[in-house]
Design an enzyme around this catalytic site. Structure first.
Site, short mmCIF file in Angstrom:
data_model
loop_
_atom_site.label_atom_id
_atom_site.label_comp_id
_atom_site.label_asym_id
_atom_site.label_seq_id
_atom_site.Cartn_x
_atom_site.Cartn_y
_atom_site.Cartn_z
CG ASP A 26 2.10 -28.70 -120.80
OD1 ASP A 26 3.27 -28.63 -120.37
OD2 ASP A 26 1.68 -28.01 -121.74
CG ASP A 28 4.11 -22.55 -120.46
OD1 ASP A 28 3.71 -21.57 -119.82
OD2 ASP A 28 5.28 -22.93 -120.45
CG ASP A 225 -0.85 -27.02 -124.93
OD1 ASP A 225 -0.02 -27.58 -124.18
OD2 ASP A 225 -0.58 -26.03 -125.62
#
Length: 360
Positions: A26, A28, A225
């Protein structure tokens, strides 16, 4: 096939960059936040790549096209090609193209990334419900997306046009904090129309399929995250995952994770790609540990878990942590106690004192 329900983080005697051929990362909250590189990300990714790991950047953010994302990564110090970037705009465009004839008009509520991805699939982006679109697609359009764009989507959807969404992340991290994501904008249109979109992004299968088709990964590791997109997407795809604590998920949320949101591995940041992972062991009944559990008033039936000098178990309705060592090892032990206690649900035990010991 989905993974079995996890009761504790897994260990690995081999560094993760050696144990897996491809990292599906990922962006961001993992590689950058607000456009700036997260601490240790650049060095860790370059080292993993130099050691032979394929790096693919998988993002639910449909705003920017792959070449822009690749240029940004290169500017940050992580050389990347457009082919290394897989976006939810690409996934949703494939989903639309499988249902509509080539050349169909699609009303775009979002940014340039969506328009480019649609054209790659032979579809024609349009800007108004008056353009006779065959579908509506909605993706993150940046903080300045005009309110009138939602109205255009509603006009078309209320006339029976099918609605697609790149993703439904309610929030995204930024340099200043957490801000509304595409999911919040999707809710605006959902409330106004009563319709339900077809969604392509993580954690749903279209995004995982797009990623595998474009990377050819054989033994992939999802790195993210977010529990409800990255980790759940890995669970749905039957692949392993690494949660890094640099984005929206904190330690308390991790302890309450239900089975589909429990990562294979947990680490503070992307340095975790370059190391093995310690085992979390069941130490129930071990001399000394059993005495401590009994003294707590929990009773001998309580299961206890150890990792790196810490022991975690449940006592009097709360998660208890004894010992000392690295904070991350304590968190791993707490995960085992919390997830085992919760079974197929979400742990509701008080973890405040235990997390305070770790400074988390």
């Amino acid at each position: 096939m989905s993974q079995q329900s996890r009761t504790r983080p897994s260990g690995s005697t081999t560094a993760l960059n050696e144990a897996y051929d491809t990292a599906l990362l990922d962006l961001d909250g993992v590689v950058y936040a607000g456009g700036e590189a997260i601490a240790y990300a650049v060095e860790s990714l370059n080292t993993a790549r130099d050691r032979g790991m394929r790096l693919a950047y998988v993002t639910n953010n449909a705003l920017r096209p792959p070449d822009t994302v690749a240029a940004h990564l290169t500017e940050l110090g992580v050389p990347a090609d457009p082919a290394d970037v897989i976006t939810s705009a690409q996934a949703v465009s494939r989903l639309i193209a499988e249902q509509l004839p080539r050349g169909s008009k699609v009303l775009v509520i979002g940014g340039e990334g969506l328009r480019i991805a649609l054209r790659e699939r032979g579809l024609e982006p349009v800007e108004s419900a008056d353009d006779d679109p065959a579908a509506v697609v909605q993706g993150y359009g940046g903080p300045d997306l005009a309110w009138g764009r939602f109205a255009e989507a509603c006009y078309a959807i209320n006339h029976g046009v099918p609605w697609f969404a790149s993703n439904t992340d309610l929030t995204i991290p930024s340099a200043r904090g957490i801000m509304p994501g595409n999911g919040a904008a999707v809710e605006v249109v959902r409330i106004a129309t009563g319709a339900e979109p077809q969604v392509a992004g993580k954690p749903l299968p279209p995004m995982h399929r797009e990623t595998i088709l474009r990377t050819g990964a054989k033994h992939a590791l999802v790195v993210g995250d977010r529990l409800d997109t990255d980790i759940e997407g890995a669970f749905n795809g039957g692949v392993d995952s690494l949660l890094v604590l640099t984005g929206v998920t904190d330690a308390a949320e991790l302890l309450t994770a239900e089975p589909r949101h429990r990562p294979t591995y947990v680490d503070l940041d992307l340095r975790g790609l370059l190391t093995g992972q310690p085992d979390v062991t069941d130490v129930t009944g071990v001399t000394g540990v059993a005495d401590a559990v009994d003294a707590s008033g929990s009773g001998g039936a309580v299961r206890a878990f150890g990792c790196g000098g810490w022991t975690a178990y449940v006592s009097a309705g709360a998660l208890v942590l004894d010992g000392e060592g690295a904070a991350l090892d304590g968190l791993r032990a707490l995960c085992a106690a919390a997830w085992t206690d919760a079974g197929d649900g979400s742990c509701t035990r008080d973890a405040g004192k235990a997390l305070a010991k770790l400074g988390l």
